[in-house]
Enzyme design. Structure first.
Site, PDB file in Angstrom:
ATOM      1  N   TRP A  67       0.799  -1.219   0.000  1.00 49.47           N
ATOM      2  CA  TRP A  67       0.000   0.000   0.000  1.00 49.47           C
ATOM      3  C   TRP A  67       0.834   1.272   0.000  1.00 49.47           C
ATOM      4  O   TRP A  67       0.315   2.351  -0.273  1.00 49.47           O
ATOM      5  CB  TRP A  67      -0.908   0.028   1.232  1.00 49.47           C
ATOM      6  CG  TRP A  67      -0.200  -0.306   2.506  1.00 49.47           C
ATOM      7  CD1 TRP A  67      -0.199  -1.502   3.147  1.00 49.47           C
ATOM      8  CD2 TRP A  67       0.658   0.554   3.276  1.00 49.47           C
ATOM      9  NE1 TRP A  67       0.593  -1.456   4.277  1.00 49.47           N
ATOM     10  CE2 TRP A  67       1.130  -0.207   4.386  1.00 49.47           C
ATOM     11  CE3 TRP A  67       1.069   1.880   3.156  1.00 49.47           C
ATOM     12  CZ2 TRP A  67       1.996   0.327   5.344  1.00 49.47           C
ATOM     13  CZ3 TRP A  67       1.936   2.405   4.110  1.00 49.47           C
ATOM     14  CH2 TRP A  67       2.381   1.636   5.190  1.00 49.47           C
ATOM     15  N   ASN A  68       2.126   1.199   0.323  1.00 49.22           N
ATOM     16  CA  ASN A  68       2.862   2.452   0.546  1.00 49.22           C
ATOM     17  C   ASN A  68       3.149   3.212  -0.750  1.00 49.22           C
ATOM     18  O   ASN A  68       3.155   4.438  -0.770  1.00 49.22           O
ATOM     19  CB  ASN A  68       4.153   2.197   1.332  1.00 49.22           C
ATOM     20  CG  ASN A  68       5.075   1.219   0.646  1.00 49.22           C
ATOM     21  OD1 ASN A  68       4.654   0.361  -0.133  1.00 49.22           O
ATOM     22  ND2 ASN A  68       6.363   1.325   0.930  1.00 49.22           N
ATOM     23  N   LYS A  91      -2.390  -8.922  -7.000  1.00 50.36           N
ATOM     24  CA  LYS A  91      -3.068  -8.832  -5.712  1.00 50.36           C
ATOM     25  C   LYS A  91      -2.755  -7.455  -5.145  1.00 50.36           C
ATOM     26  O   LYS A  91      -1.634  -7.157  -4.771  1.00 50.36           O
ATOM     27  CB  LYS A  91      -2.589  -9.931  -4.764  1.00 50.36           C
ATOM     28  CG  LYS A  91      -3.379  -9.982  -3.454  1.00 50.36           C
ATOM     29  CD  LYS A  91      -2.676  -9.256  -2.339  1.00 50.36           C
ATOM     30  CE  LYS A  91      -3.364  -9.496  -1.000  1.00 50.36           C
ATOM     31  NZ  LYS A  91      -2.683  -8.810   0.115  1.00 50.36           N
ATOM     32  N   ALA A  93      -3.272  -4.206  -2.455  1.00 51.21           N
ATOM     33  CA  ALA A  93      -3.491  -4.004  -1.025  1.00 51.21           C
ATOM     34  C   ALA A  93      -4.862  -3.368  -0.799  1.00 51.21           C
ATOM     35  O   ALA A  93      -5.276  -2.466  -1.541  1.00 51.21           O
ATOM     36  CB  ALA A  93      -2.407  -3.108  -0.448  1.00 51.21           C
ATOM     37  N   GLY A 145       7.419  -6.214  -0.021  1.00 48.69           N
ATOM     38  CA  GLY A 145       6.846  -6.114   1.313  1.00 48.69           C
ATOM     39  C   GLY A 145       7.855  -6.502   2.371  1.00 48.69           C
ATOM     40  O   GLY A 145       9.065  -6.409   2.169  1.00 48.69           O
ATOM     41  N   SER A 146       7.357  -6.984   3.483  1.00 42.94           N
ATOM     42  CA  SER A 146       8.214  -7.263   4.633  1.00 42.94           C
ATOM     43  C   SER A 146       9.031  -8.533   4.443  1.00 42.94           C
ATOM     44  O   SER A 146       8.645  -9.447   3.703  1.00 42.94           O
ATOM     45  CB  SER A 146       7.357  -7.400   5.897  1.00 42.94           C
ATOM     46  OG  SER A 146       6.624  -8.615   5.879  1.00 42.94           O
ATOM     47  N   GLU A 167      11.428  -8.134  -3.165  1.00 44.66           N
ATOM     48  CA  GLU A 167      12.087  -6.965  -2.575  1.00 44.66           C
ATOM     49  C   GLU A 167      11.485  -6.767  -1.196  1.00 44.66           C
ATOM     50  O   GLU A 167      10.296  -6.463  -1.050  1.00 44.66           O
ATOM     51  CB  GLU A 167      11.921  -5.697  -3.401  1.00 44.66           C
ATOM     52  CG  GLU A 167      12.757  -4.568  -2.796  1.00 44.66           C
ATOM     53  CD  GLU A 167      12.693  -3.287  -3.561  1.00 44.66           C
ATOM     54  OE1 GLU A 167      11.943  -2.393  -3.123  1.00 44.66           O
ATOM     55  OE2 GLU A 167      13.385  -3.171  -4.580  1.00 44.66           O
ATOM     56  N   LEU A 168      12.322  -6.917  -0.173  1.00 42.21           N
ATOM     57  CA  LEU A 168      11.827  -7.022   1.191  1.00 42.21           C
ATOM     58  C   LEU A 168      12.264  -5.835   2.048  1.00 42.21           C
ATOM     59  O   LEU A 168      12.480  -4.752   1.543  1.00 42.21           O
ATOM     60  CB  LEU A 168      12.280  -8.360   1.780  1.00 42.21           C
ATOM     61  CG  LEU A 168      11.944  -9.583   0.902  1.00 42.21           C
ATOM     62  CD1 LEU A 168      12.480 -10.862   1.501  1.00 42.21           C
ATOM     63  CD2 LEU A 168      10.439  -9.678   0.660  1.00 42.21           C
ATOM     64  N   CYS A 201      10.831   1.296   2.009  1.00 44.73           N
ATOM     65  CA  CYS A 201      11.862   0.310   2.316  1.00 44.73           C
ATOM     66  C   CYS A 201      13.279   0.863   2.187  1.00 44.73           C
ATOM     67  O   CYS A 201      14.192   0.388   2.864  1.00 44.73           O
ATOM     68  CB  CYS A 201      11.688  -0.929   1.440  1.00 44.73           C
ATOM     69  SG  CYS A 201      11.564  -0.567  -0.320  1.00 44.73           S
ATOM     70  N   GLU A 301      13.347  -3.084  11.162  1.00 39.71           N
ATOM     71  CA  GLU A 301      12.858  -2.062  10.239  1.00 39.71           C
ATOM     72  C   GLU A 301      11.812  -1.233  10.976  1.00 39.71           C
ATOM     73  O   GLU A 301      10.737  -1.743  11.299  1.00 39.71           O
ATOM     74  CB  GLU A 301      12.259  -2.703   8.986  1.00 39.71           C
ATOM     75  CG  GLU A 301      11.799  -1.692   7.951  1.00 39.71           C
ATOM     76  CD  GLU A 301      11.281  -2.355   6.679  1.00 39.71           C
ATOM     77  OE1 GLU A 301      11.420  -1.758   5.595  1.00 39.71           O
ATOM     78  OE2 GLU A 301      10.726  -3.469   6.776  1.00 39.71           O
TER      79      GLU A 301
END
Length: 402
Positions: A67-68, A91, A93, A145-146, A167-168, A201, A301
């Site tokens: 969502w960011n 998919k 958010a 995401g995370s 990409e985390l 991130c 984080e």
């Protein structure tokens, strides 16, 4: 319309939202051009024996978008997927479903995009995402995401051994040398750390300052953070918008409080604004001085408007502290001596290291993480490679005619 919708949904200042629309358009144009330059090769391996290396699309791409930054983080996966010849299931958010729906309307209006090539849904939970990851009909998954969820995706994808592009999380170190332009550096790091209210991130996070200039720089940083204008994203004067929800604000507050309880010093304590903003998920900037390199706040984080500040005495110590993290997504080095900056950058374990700037990304240049910050790369030519597979076709020319 896209920028305004995103501003309303996640509170990001409108200027940042409009910038995201612009760079998303640029990213799509880049991959539209790159689609015309995906070449294989042919060679005669021995007399009469010919081999062809063909580049083929992976097949169906599952794209899971946070969502960011719901536009650029979508198109940087969807662009190369389509350029490679893949179809896609996205998919979105739930927090930014309206923005994503508008983007999909724009895709649907493109006459050159065949019906059914791009499919999308949004959900609050993860049932649909888990189905994408486990399905034998999905050939590659691109997730942003995370790190925690990235590890779950890896586990769920093991049954099909599908390709993953992840990409985390990140906790970007920023090394400030004693000869850096302190005023310019402080202003730049405040902007890089508070972008999207710190919910990015690659945002600046762990700032390491040489002991000779530490006190002066800490004051500059504190003053710049304290002077930020907090408000609704639609207000042109706003420099710092809200976090995505109250739960996220409470989590960041706990992180800061636990750090102080563990020995960190709050040079600027994050707080909730009063007045009309009191009902939202707003949080003022925080700045924590952390002297213990083992402090938990340095190894997670934060993903919010709180920066940590450390001092160092030698270049080796700065590098060691920068690399003392399970993350390795991005970093920056600030020095008037370009040789010094380059020397330090070569030693920092991160997928991107900026010199005297932070957060600059381009469609043409690959980004991605080291260590627990991810697998694979996005943007650039390598971003296209993530959605292509190689096929070897060989044949015999037969005996030469008499």
């Amino acid at each position: 319309a896209l920028g305004e919708m995103r501003c309303r949904e996640n509170g990001t200042p409108l200027g940042e939202c409009l910038h995201e629309v612009a760079i998303s358009s640029s990213e799509l144009r880049f991959y539209a051009g790159l689609a015309r330059a995906s070449f294989g090769r042919v060679m005669e391996t021995e007399p009469g024996q010919v081999s062809m290396i063909a580049r083929e699309p992976m097949g169906v791409a599952g794209i899971i978008v946070p969502w960011n930054a719901p536009l650029i983080l979508l198109v940087r996966s969807l662009g190369p997927a389509l350029a490679a010849g893949c179809t896609a299931v996205i998919k979105h958010a739930a927090q930014t479903a309206g923005t994503s729906a508008l983007a999909c309307e724009a895709f649907a209006a493109a006459a050159s995009l065949p019906a059914g090539c791009v499919n999308a849904f949004a959900e609050r939970g993860a049932d649909g995402a888990r189905h994408l990851v486990a399905s034998t009909e999905v050939d590659v998954v691109s997730y942003t995401g995370s790190t925690h969820v990235g590890k779950q995706i890896m586990a769920d994808a093991a049954g099909t051994l599908k390709r993953l592009n992840l990409e985390l999380g990140g906790s970007a170190p920023c090394i400030v040398a004693e000869d850096a332009d302190l005023g310019r550096t402080a202003a730049a790091l405040v902007k890089a750390g508070m972008i999207m209210a710190g919910q990015q991130c690659v945002a600046a996070s762990r700032i390491m300052v040489h002991e000779k200039v530490y006190d002066a720089f800490a004051q500059l940083l504190k003053d710049a953070l304290a002077a930020m204008t907090i408000g609704r994203g639609i207000d042109p004067a706003t420099q710092l918008g809200p976090l995505i929800d109250v739960r996220s604000r409470e989590r960041v507050e706990r992180v800061a409080a636990d750090a102080v309880a563990g020995g960190a010093r709050a040079l600027l304590a994050p707080g909730r604004p009063g007045g009309p903003l009191a009902r939202g998920s707003f949080l003022s900037p925080g700045l924590l001085q952390v002297d213990d390199p083992a402090a938990p706040v340095l190894h997670q984080e934060i993903f919010g408007p709180v920066l940590t500040l450390q001092r160092y005495a030698t270049e080796a110590e700065a590098v060691q502290r920068a690399n003392d993290s399970r993350f390795g997504l991005a970093a920056s080095v600030w020095s008037a001596d370009l040789r010094r900056a380059q020397r330090i950058a070569q030693q920092v374990k991160a997928g991107t290291v900026w010199l005297n700037m932070h957060g600059r990304l381009a469609a043409e240049i690959e980004t991605g993480g080291f260590k627990e910050s991810g697998l694979g790369r996005l943007h650039g030519v390598q971003g296209l490679e993530e959605f292509l597979q190689t096929k070897h076709v060989a044949w015999d020319l037969g005996a030469p005619a008499s």
